[in-house]
Each structure stands twice: as structure tokens, then as C-alpha cells.
Enzyme design. Structure first.
Site, short mmCIF file in Angstrom:
data_model
loop_
_atom_site.label_atom_id
_atom_site.label_comp_id
_atom_site.label_asym_id
_atom_site.label_seq_id
_atom_site.Cartn_x
_atom_site.Cartn_y
_atom_site.Cartn_z
N ARG A 1 0.79 -1.24 0.00
CA ARG A 1 0.00 0.00 0.00
C ARG A 1 0.82 1.29 0.00
O ARG A 1 0.27 2.36 -0.25
CB ARG A 1 -0.99 0.05 1.17
N ASP A 2 2.10 1.21 0.28
CA ASP A 2 2.92 2.43 0.24
C ASP A 2 4.23 2.16 -0.48
O ASP A 2 5.30 2.60 -0.07
CB ASP A 2 3.19 2.94 1.66
N LEU A 3 4.12 1.43 -1.58
CA LEU A 3 5.29 1.09 -2.39
C LEU A 3 5.76 2.34 -3.14
O LEU A 3 4.99 2.97 -3.85
CB LEU A 3 4.92 -0.01 -3.38
N ASN B 1 11.16 3.62 -0.38
CA ASN B 1 11.16 2.38 0.40
C ASN B 1 11.98 1.27 -0.25
O ASN B 1 11.84 0.10 0.10
CB ASN B 1 9.73 1.91 0.64
N THR C 1 0.91 7.33 0.01
CA THR C 1 1.55 8.53 -0.48
C THR C 1 0.81 9.03 -1.72
O THR C 1 0.59 8.24 -2.65
CB THR C 1 3.03 8.24 -0.83
#
Length: 709
Positions: free
Chosen positions: A167-169, A173, A218
Site C-alpha cells: 500500500r505504500d510502495l 522504500n 503517499t
């Protein structure tokens, strides 16, 4: 530079002057009985601070992330992040979890619950830092390799049951391991939940879901179904595929396809692909990822397949290391200066490299490695772990030949590992035996333990054909022998988490229980009283004829490497048992002692086959392996249900409900002295569990996670 990118950059370049004043610096904390001194801040954000923490006893540095939870929801989110990281750890492209501790708010001075998360410190740098320093994109080959590794990490997440969505790739990261391997981090937004809005949803439900998406994601990487839930697309793993498309686009053109995070452009997938032919090979992947309808997007397997095709057509070696990233920097410049990243989560920057790119290698502990059979020649075209890659990996990680290879595959070799110590374990597995002979299992565990105890730098590499059941038997036996586990299932759980579910055969588990009995205190050791197998019975009749109405059975009995009995005859002389008879009863009347394997076959007549001219060829019905020394003297019948039988034939139509195999036995009351004393009688080793670990913190964390309380 945004606060998040600033903290990410400072993770690798050191803290600012203001950060050095953090009151936590200089304190000593104890986690899993290991004392850590907090040296300095390396990243800071609204919800967490990351420090360098030094083990006082060894001087080794770790990364320690301190997370504060003001309420129950925040507490549950942190617990979920830690649990996801623990579950995913071990994959070569996922950061590795080491330890964690919890302090209840009633015990803190600030009135909030506190979590301390420890991993090994990453010193390889960040992919973001490298991209910031470039004035031109990477070449297509480098992009292919980097993106392939990122996709492999995501494939590991999506292959879990249930699938885990990151969900926040995003590029922030993606970190770089010490071996120049791409590592995915920050699982604070990860979830297994799938949301399915529909026309029955109220405005409040849609609004609540969109607010939830905004909290954990994001903006510029959000998929259309996250930005506007009124389209009623489901929200699940495909959101990560959309983010992959954004990442690949950015790699190619040094700008984000939705850098302004404009809602209308995202929900309509309104972006432009520059006409530069240099990166046209990636256009199909970008288009396949950036589809508005999540059901029409590529899967992560589809992405990997297309990357493999690009690599093959251009002669790229996806297994080759990326090289030193310092050489990839393209000069001063910051293509990210216009990005509007509103995420408030600090980037988790803790890391432990586990394996080279695409090598199927797992560390069960820091001193026990498991992998499949190393390939070479033609087989390397379709199997992982080419022998040269494996040797390079082991020589770089454990130089000066500080590793010993234990080959339990049954296939012998001599020169694959050069001058390294290689132990051929085929002596432990006579033909037909699926579990190792008990004496041999004990001897191998003793040998491995003594090798590890001989030098704290030594590690062992254990491999069978696929790195699963047979390797798991050896590894779990070692952990039991060392005194780490008393219950085999605990050892199996550790293997399943650290590598994969082993799909262990019943006989292999049975022999681990034998070993556990022998090494525990007080020891339960096998007797050497011969037993007579009188008859074997199968009930109900297994169905192996063409019309599934019975079977024509014969039996073979093995004692170690000798076949003591075979009832195989000419085909017409063997009796056909019909389903209506209810059971099969075969006389055996063979006396033996020690390791025994009983194999049951259905005979069939195949003219012109391997066995022709009226002779039979067998289809295996099942087999049983056991040690006679664990049969009580008063025992007269051994019963094995389906779950306790090896080598059952595939298909649902061979065995009826409650299928069992029974052995009628007679146990002698006179011991037969073995020709050689069993190894447990001569073993003088003083065993301690810490021998199989590299650090005390690793051992304590393993005990906490896997040893039954």
C-alpha cells in the site's frame, strides 16, 4: 527536500546537529537479554525515531526503531507492522527482522505505549540518494535488474496466504543491501484486507474509506481506486502494481507520472510516455501497470515474465550483481525537487542482507544455511542456484572456506565447491528409506554441531534436491540435538517461517521424535530386542485396479540396505483382493532389528514394459518406516492411519475413508547386541543451544518466537 526525504537521506549520511540532542541517545536498553547502548539518531519523523544501537557485549551495531503509540489503534498498527515484517523476513529482497520489545504505557514516563524494533544496520545506501544525485536515467539493463528485484519482493508479499498488500510502495522504500541487492522496507501500511465498495455504500462509507487510504499511502503513488472510491473498484494487491508502474516510469524518465498528485489525472490515468526509444522496451509494462481498472492491470507474475523476456531478448543477466552503486551516480542534480510527498511516516531503514539476487538461499540461523541442489550445465537454464553463483555467494559471505556443505540430496559430487569441506550424506538414506537411519541422523547432527563449535566463524550449508523436507529433517534434527527445541513441531515452525513449509513426510517427523527422546534428560533410548513382523493388514481394501474395485498387493520389507522379504511373484499367482472383502491380510513372518521400511505395492501386468513376459510391475500403495527399538515389549499391533503413511498415491479414489495399515508384531524379550555401539552411547559432546547462533540476541529472539512455553 521534503522532511521524509531529508530523514531518509540523513539515515545514510548522519544526523543533523539538532538530532544529536535526542534524550534517548546515550541510554542503555535491554532487549531479549541483550544490552544495547543508543549511539545516535539516524532518522526521525512524527511517529518514530531510528537510532544506531551498539551491543555492549560484542560492540556490534544494530538499527533500533523506537515507536510510540498514543492510543489502542496506533498500538495495533505498530504490532501489525512488526508481525508483517517477521512473516516476510528471509526473502533476499525484503528487510530482515531481528527482535522487538514492548513497554506498556503504565511503565513509561511519557504515558504512551512504546515499541523497540531491532534489525541489523544497513550501510549500503539508498536508491533515493542515488537517483537524487543523477542528471540522467540509468541504462535499460540497470533498470531491468533493479526493477526485477523490486518486483520479486512484491511477488513474495502477494504470494502469502492471504496476500499482503504493501500500500505504500515507492522509491523511498527501496534500499540497497551490503551486497548491492535491492531491499523493500517500511511495512507500516501493509494489510491483508481487501475493500469492495459497491452501489449500496453510503457517502459516509466512501468518505471514511478514502480518509483511511490517505492515512496509509503517499498521494502521487495512489491508484485510482484509492483516490476515488465511487468507481466501486475493489482495493487490494493491484494498488501495488499501479505503484510499480509509477516507479518504473520514474526510473526511465527521472520524473514521476503524477508528480503533482492531481486526482483527475490519476483516476483517468492521464500521463504521457516520452518518445525516447531507449526505454520503449518498458512501455508495455508501464501501460499494463497503470490501467484504471485494477482487474485489467498486470499481476506481479506478469510483470516478472515481461522483465524476463526483456532480459532474454537483450542478453541481460538478471542474476548478475548490480555492482557498486557509487559508480552509478551521474553527477549533481535532484530530479525530485518538485515532488510533493505529504507522507508523515518515517522510512524504516533497517536491514540485513540474506542472499544474492535470485539465489534460493535462506539462513535458518546466522550459522545454518539451506538451499536446493546447486545446478550447472544445461539444468542451470531452468533451475536457480547455479553452482558458480552459490560459490561466489558463500566465498564472499564466509571467506577462507569457513563453511561446510552437507549434501543430503542422494546425488553425489566432488568438485562443485572446490576445496570446501563437503559431506556426502547418502549413507544415511538406503534405497527405499525416506527418513534417515536413526544412527546416521544422530551422527550427522553430532558432526554438524562439532563443526560449528570448532570455530565461531564456521557456518553449515545443508541442501537436498529442493531444500524442503529432507533438508528440514536435517536442520530440525540439529536444532533438537543442540538442545534448542524439545518438540519437533517447534523446529518445523521455525523452518517454515525462515524458509518455507517443508511438507515433511510422516516418517521424517517420527524420526525427529525418536531423536528428541534420545537427547532429552532423562534420555529414552531404543532397545535392541528383535521383533517379528507376523502379518500386514490394509483396511478397507485400497482401490488400484482399473475399475477401482480392489488391488493385487505384494510387500517388500527392508532392514537398512537389505531387502529381507519380497512377496512379488508371477502376476497370475498373486491374489486379487476385492473391495467387498473389507481388508487385505498378507503374511510376512520376518524377524528384524533396527530401522525398518515396509513397502506395499499393487501389481499390474504390462506386457512389453520394463517387467514383461508375465511378470508384474508395481504401483506403490504406501510405505512405512520405523525403528524397532521404540516398540514396547508388550506391543502386538502397530496401526498407521493415512496421515502416518509415506508415499501415498495421488488422487482421491484409491483410499476409502479411515484407511489404515496394521502390522501384527511380536517383540522378543532378549536383547541383540549391535555390532557397533550406537552413537548416543559414545557421544561425549556437551551441547549448548547458543552454538547454532551468531549472537545472543538472535538466540533469545528465536526462543521467544518459536520455543513452546
Amino acid at each position: 527536500m521534503s522532511d521524509l526525504l531529508k530523514s531518509a537521506y540523513e539515515y545514510f549520511s548522519g544526523p543533523t546537529n539538532g538530532q544529536s540532542d535526542n534524550s534517548f541517545v546515550g541510554q542503555v536498553v535491554e532487549i531479549s537479554n541483550v544490552k544495547l547502548r543508543i549511539k545516535k539518531v539516524i532518522a526521525e519523523g512524527g511517529f518514530a525515531v531510528v537510532f544506531v544501537a551498539q551491543d555492549i557485549a560484542t560492540g556490534k551495531d544494530y538499527a533500533l526503531k523506537r515507536l510510540l503509540a498514543a492510543d489502542e489503534e496506533a498500538k495495533n498498527n505498530i504490532i501489525q507492522e512488526i508481525n508483517v515484517l517477521k512473516k516476510l523476513s528471509g526473502h533476499p529482497n525484503i528487510i530482515q527482522y531481528l527482535s522487538a520489545s514492548f513497554i506498556d504505557k503504565a511503565q513509561t514516563t511519557h504515558g504512551q505505549s512504546e515499541f523497540l524494533l531491532v534489525t541489523e544496520l544497513c550501510t549500503g545506501g539508498s536508491l533515493m540518494e542515488i537517483l537524487q544525485s543523477r542528471t540522467s536515467p540509468f541504462d535499460p539493463e540497470t533498470i531491468t535488474k533493479i526493477f526485477y528485484q523490486a518486483a520479486k519482493a512484491l511477488a513474495h508479499m502477494h504470494s502469502q496466504t492471504p496476500a499482503i498488500t504493501h500500500r505504500d510502495l515507492k522509491i523511498e522504500n527501496l534500499l540497497i543491501g551490503k551486497d548491492c541487492t535491492i531491499k523493500l522496507c517500511d511495512f507500516g501500511s501493509s494489510t491483508t484486507e481487501i475493500y469492495r465498495p459497491d452501489i449500496s455504500w453510503s457517502a459516509n462509507q466512501h468518505s471514511s474509506l478514502e480518509e483511511n487510504m490517505a492515512r496509509f499511502t503517499t498521494p502521487m503513488y495512489r491508484a485510482p481506486e484509492m483516490v476515488d472510491t465511487w468507481n466501486n473498484y475493489f482495493i487490494g494487491p493491484p494498488v501495488d502494481i499501479w505503484a510499480l508502474g509509477c516507479i518504473l516510469y520514474t526510473f526511465c524518465y527521472l520524473k514521476h507520472p503524477f508528480e503533482d498528485s492531481a486526482k483527475l489525472r490519476i483516476i483517468n490515468a492521464n500521463y504521457n510516455l516520452p518518445p525516447d526509444p531507449k526505454y520503449s522496451c518498458f512501455h508495455d509494462i508501464i501501460r499494463g501497470c497503470l490501467r484504471v481498472n485494477p482487474e485489467q492491470r498486470l499481476t506481479v507474475s506478469g510483470v516478472l515474465e515481461q522483465l524476463a523476456a526483456i532480459a532474454e531478448s537483450n542478453g541481460y543477466n538478471l542474476k548478475a550483481p548490480l555492482g557498486l552503486f557509487s559508480s552509478l551516480k551521474g553527477g549533481a542534480g535532484s530530479f525530485l525537487k518538485n515532488l510533493k510527498d505529504t507522507s508523515t511516516k518515517v522510512m524504516a531503514t533497517m536491514q540485513q542482507s540474506i542472499a544474492r539476487t535470485d539465489l534460493d538461499v535462506n539462513y535458518i540461523t546466522s550459522r545454518i544455511i539451506v538451499m536446493p541442489y546447486p545446478s550447472e550445465g544445461l539444468e542451470s537454464a531452468y533451475r536457480t542456484n547455479h553452482i558458480e553463483d552459490v560459490r561466489l555467494f558463500l566465498d564472499s559471505r564466509h571467506p577462507n572456506l569457513k563453511y561446510s556443505v552437507y549434501n543430503v540430496s542422494g546425488k553425489s559430487y566432488h568438485s562443485k565447491f572446490g576445496q570446501a569441506r563437503v559431506v556426502d550424506c547418502s549413507f544415511a538414506y538406503p534405497e527405499q528409506f525416506k527418513a534417515p537411519l536413526l544412527n546416521s541422523l544422530y551422527q550427522l547432527c553430532e558432526d554438524v554441531y562439532e563443526y560449528l563449535a570448532g570455530d565461531s566463524r564456521n557456518v553449515v550449508v545443508i541442501h537436498c534436491t529442493d531444500g524442503k523436507a529432507t533438508s528440514a529433517t536435517m536442520v530440525c534434527g540439529l536444532l533438537i540435538y543442540a538442545g534448542l527445541f524439545e518438540v519437533p513441531e517447534d523446529a518445523l515452525q521455525m523452518f517454515a517461517v525462515k524458509r518455507c513449509p517443508p511438507n515433511m513426510r510422516p516418517s521424517e517427523l517420527r524420526y525427529l521424535y525418536y531423536l528428541a527422546d534420545i537427547v532429552k534428560n532423562p534420555s529414552i533410548q531404543p532397545h535392541y530386542k528383535p521383533i517379528t513382523l507376523v502379518t500386514v493388514q490394509m483396511q478397507p481394501v485400497p482401490l488400484f485396479t482399473k475399475i477401482r474395485d480392489g488391488c493385487r498387493p505384494y510387500v517388500e520389507v527392508y532392514s537398512e540396505n537389505r531387502c529381507l522379504l519380497s512377496t512379488l511373484q508371477e502376476y497370475e499367482k498373486m491374489r486379487l483382493f476385492n473391495i467387498a472383502e473389507g481388508k487385505v491380510l498378507l503374511p510376512i513372518n520376518v524377524t528384524l532389528c533396527g530401522d525398518v521400511c515396509v513397502v506395499l505395492y499393487h501389481a499390474r501386468n504390462i506386457l512389453g514394459g520394463v517387467m514383461s513376459q508375465g511378470k508384474a510391475t508395481g504401483i506403490k500403495i504406501c510405505q512405512i518406516q520405523f525403528h524397532t527399538g521404540f516398540i514396547a515389549e508388550e506391543e502386538t499391533c502397530l496401526r498407521f492411519n493415512k496421515s502416518e503413511l509415506d508415499e501415498l498415491s495421488e488422487g482421491q479414489d484409491h483410499y476409502q475413508d479411515r484407511f489404515t495399515v496394521s502390522l501384527n508384531v511380536f517383540v522378543s524379550d532378549v536383547e541383540r547386541k549391535p555390532s557397533q555401539p550406537p552413537p548416543w552411547l559414545t557421544d561425549q559432546t556437551r551441547r549448548v543451544a547458543d552454538t547454532v547462533f551468531g549472537t545472543k540476541i538472535e538466540q533469545d529472539e528465536t526462543v521467544d518466537n518459536f520455543v513452546s512455553k
